[in-house]
Design a protein around this motif. Sequence first.
Motif: not given
Length: 110
Positions: A66-79, A81-91
Amino acid sequence: MKTLITTSVLALALSTSLAAAGGDGYGSIAPSMSQSSSASKGSAVGEVTPGKAQIAAQLGLNPAEYTTAELFRIQNALRNGNREEAKYVINHTNRQPVDVAPQPVMGRDA
């Protein structure tokens, strides 16, 4: 007189530090913004810095994938409670190319 001496000493110190740092003689004291700067390392996929590794470890992910921006995006999405956005980036769905409809060109599509 005291102000003049202080100003002279400061100007001398500044010019000496510019000469030591390889200044261009035009008063440029900003650091180089080239790609070889250590601040730009680690943000791309495959590059890992200690900070990027720490964020990925907190998320349970591989930092090299992952890029740093993607990791921050996943972290913010999980924080938030947006699991769909987190899965969108994780996948890596966010990296898939987007098919955009062709734009009409004057004369050809009129």
